[in-house]
Design a protein around this motif. Structure first.
Motif, PDB file in Angstrom:
ATOM      1  N   LEU A 197      -4.486  -7.876  -0.635  1.00 52.41           N
ATOM      2  CA  LEU A 197      -4.375  -9.335  -0.666  1.00 52.41           C
ATOM      3  C   LEU A 197      -5.728  -9.953  -0.292  1.00 52.41           C
ATOM      4  CD1 LEU A 197      -2.076 -11.431  -1.270  1.00 52.41           C
ATOM      5  CD2 LEU A 197      -2.024 -11.827   1.194  1.00 52.41           C
ATOM      6  N   HIS A 202      -4.953 -12.078  -3.929  1.00 55.52           N
ATOM      7  CA  HIS A 202      -4.280 -13.358  -3.696  1.00 55.52           C
ATOM      8  C   HIS A 202      -4.140 -14.142  -4.990  1.00 55.52           C
ATOM      9  CE1 HIS A 202      -7.913 -15.881  -3.844  1.00 55.52           C
ATOM     10  NE2 HIS A 202      -7.170 -16.941  -3.558  1.00 55.52           N
ATOM     11  N   ARG A 350     -10.543 -15.465   3.908  1.00 55.03           N
ATOM     12  CA  ARG A 350      -9.270 -15.820   3.270  1.00 55.03           C
ATOM     13  C   ARG A 350      -9.555 -16.998   2.345  1.00 55.03           C
ATOM     14  NH1 ARG A 350      -6.676 -14.270   8.304  1.00 55.03           N
ATOM     15  NH2 ARG A 350      -4.875 -12.948   7.879  1.00 55.03           N
TER      16      ARG A 350
END
Length: 360
Positions: A197, A202, A350
């Motif tokens: 991820l 993602h 992220r």
């Protein structure tokens, strides 16, 4: 403006501010590079944002072969058309455009004619956006720069519904996972696993979910579980728990492996249903090994996929606009590039760093 002045504008080379590595593994620093003149069918893109891809780090480090230095990385480019060559018909000044991993190809081989320019087999092959050599013999420079000169046919339209900063990573991360999901038929009734991820993973979760598949994230730990479920995953399992491979044996129609790590391919192949496919889009530095018995007993396949051609990349951008899909980004200034590289290697992002090109 006279015709003579116009001709001069379109034959002069351009000096462009950029961030470059002067040698393998060197820190990137501010510099200038000389790009080609604006040709008959070229456009100039005022780069607004450029994503940082893990492959940028690989290429600066010559992990995949010798590099061309100074190297200006960047193949997730979003910006506005600021100038057009006299023969340009597709674009006008002010248009929102993007450029991905390549800026030219032979245009004549079967693959190019089919819109699969990423698999070009003609003379010269696909010309990479950076760390490549154009048909004029000049090195190509990427998106860590103030502007880019590119043939109009190799730019893509970024729909109005997509913010330019969060759209930039779609030009590599987005199409890298969209292409195998589309090709292998992710959709209603299909069970799809996304391995990892990160920047690619993602995007894979969001796209597979929007296509209607039942999506499972397979990650080393549950650290990003909340993110995965928020992005559209139905299930999130930690592969550090070896029991997962027994519990999920024979579960998936499609597995897309987004990580560039040394995985036990044999174990992952065992997660596929009969006729299932595992697709490699992450490219580790060292060869992976596979015991072929699980392939044979389930008529399973191990495949690879590389980005996408121009038509499919435009299709992906339009799909993302329709479904409200973008990359989740951390916007940085150009002087933070080296820090961002370190953080990518540490897994501390992220999910995608994007450079604000106005700071170059």
């Amino acid at each position: 403006m006279t015709d003579e002045t116009t001709a001069t504008q379109h034959t002069a080379t351009r000096t462009v501010a950029a961030y470059a590595a002067q040698r393998p593994n060197a820190p990137l620093a501010k510099t200038t590079v000389t790009t080609r003149a604006v040709g008959e069918h070229d456009i100039v893109i005022d780069i607004r944002y450029s994503g940082i891809c893990h492959s940028d780090i690989h290429q600066v480090g010559e992990d995949w072969g010798d590099g061309i230095f100074p190297m200006v990385p960047g193949h997730e480019i979003a910006g506005l058309v600021s100038e057009v060559g006299p023969g340009v018909t597709r674009w006008k000044v002010g248009d929102r455009v993007g450029v991905g991993c390549f800026v030219d190809s032979c245009r004549e081989c079967d693959h190019c004619r089919a819109g699969l320019q990423q698999y070009c087999t003609g003379e010269g092959g696909m010309v990479f956006t950076y760390n490549g050599v154009g048909k004029d013999g000049r090195p190509t420079y990427g998106g860590y720069a103030a502007e880019l000169v590119v043939d109009e046919a190799y730019a893509l339209r970024i729909p109005d519904g997509l913010p330019l900063d969060a759209a930039a990573p779609l030009l590599c991360a987005g199409i890298t996972v969209y292409s195998p999901l589309s090709h292998w038929g992710a959709g209603p009734g299909k069970k799809v696993a996304i391995v990892g991820l990160g920047g690619l993973g993602h995007m894979g979760v969001q796209l597979a979910h929007a296509m209607g598949a039942e999506v499972t994230v397979l990650s080393q730990s549950l650290r990003k579980r909340a993110d995965g479920l928020r992005l559209g995953a139905d299930h999130y399992r930690a592969t550090s728990d070896t029991a997962v491979f027994e519990e999920l044996a024979g579960s998936f129609d499609l597995i897309v492996n987004t990580v560039s790590a040394d995985l036990d391919l044999t174990a992952y192949i065992g997660l596929l249903r009969v006729d299932g496919t595992m697709v490699q889009v992450g490219v580790p530095e060292k060869p992976l090994t596979l015991y072929p018995f699980p392939l044979a007993i389930g008529r399973r396949s191990l495949a690879g996929s590389a980005i996408g051609g121009l038509p499919e990349t435009q299709e992906m951008l339009d799909f993302c606009a329709e479904h409200g899909i973008t990359a989740e980004i951390e916007l940085i200034r150009a002087e933070q590039i080296n820090e961002a590289y370190r953080r990518v290697l540490d897994g501390d992002v992220r999910f995608r760093f994007v450079i604000d090109a106005s700071t170059i």
